[in-house]
Design a protein around this motif. Sequence first.
Motif, short mmCIF file in Angstrom:
data_model
loop_
_atom_site.label_atom_id
_atom_site.label_comp_id
_atom_site.label_asym_id
_atom_site.label_seq_id
_atom_site.Cartn_x
_atom_site.Cartn_y
_atom_site.Cartn_z
N ILE B 3 0.85 -1.19 0.00
CA ILE B 3 0.00 0.00 0.00
C ILE B 3 0.89 1.24 0.00
N PRO B 4 0.69 2.16 -0.94
CA PRO B 4 1.53 3.36 -0.92
C PRO B 4 1.32 4.15 0.37
N SER B 6 0.95 7.21 1.03
CA SER B 6 -0.09 8.24 1.02
C SER B 6 -1.46 7.64 1.34
N ALA B 7 -1.78 6.49 0.81
CA ALA B 7 -3.07 5.85 1.09
C ALA B 7 -3.14 5.47 2.57
N ASP B 8 -2.04 4.92 3.10
CA ASP B 8 -1.96 4.60 4.53
C ASP B 8 -2.25 5.82 5.38
N VAL B 10 -3.88 8.55 4.54
CA VAL B 10 -5.30 8.91 4.38
C VAL B 10 -6.15 8.02 5.27
N GLY B 11 -5.83 6.73 5.33
CA GLY B 11 -6.56 5.77 6.17
C GLY B 11 -6.45 6.10 7.65
N ILE B 13 -5.77 9.10 8.95
CA ILE B 13 -6.51 10.35 9.21
C ILE B 13 -8.01 10.03 9.28
N ALA B 14 -8.50 9.20 8.34
CA ALA B 14 -9.91 8.80 8.31
C ALA B 14 -10.29 8.12 9.62
#
Lengths: 87, 87
Positions: B3-4, B6-8, B10-11, B13-14
């Motif tokens: 998983i890049p 950046s996606a991690d 975002v996850g 923060i979400a």
Amino acid sequence: MSIPLSADMVGYIAACLTTTAFIPQAWLTWRRKRAEGVSLGMYLILVSGVLMWLLYGLMLGALPVIIANIVTLVLASFILIMKLLYK
Amino acid sequence: MSIPLSADMVGYIAACLTTTAFIPQAWLTWRRKRAEGVSLGMYLILVSGVLMWLLYGLMLGALPVIIANIVTLVLASFILIMKLLYK
């Protein structure tokens, strides 16, 4: 990464429950036409969080995450709009 | 599965947002000592769903899922208990 089927199933059940949970709140607030007991802060933070989950799902191409968060986004936004309108 | 970063991010923060969202609702209901605008159905379904997410996290050994859902479980259970007590 290999995920056992049982964990996947638990995840899908969890996603269905935490998504549909917002239906009775949306219905209750709509029926009462009052939202003074609903927290504005909660729904502002929640909608932001669900938007981030949606972005996360899109970045990973994870369809269940995308679908669950679109549904939650619609329901949470509806409650947020009622909170703003019924002030 | 890779998983890049950046996606991690975002996850994470979400997860922080959808977890902390319940703090203002818990605080509002506690302060008002009234919960008539809070849906019993929502918190019953939500607590069940969060328990399933916790089980999912434990089955996968996914620490961020476990931690986020323990925090949400505490907050959502607190709101549910207030709903039952302030009837």
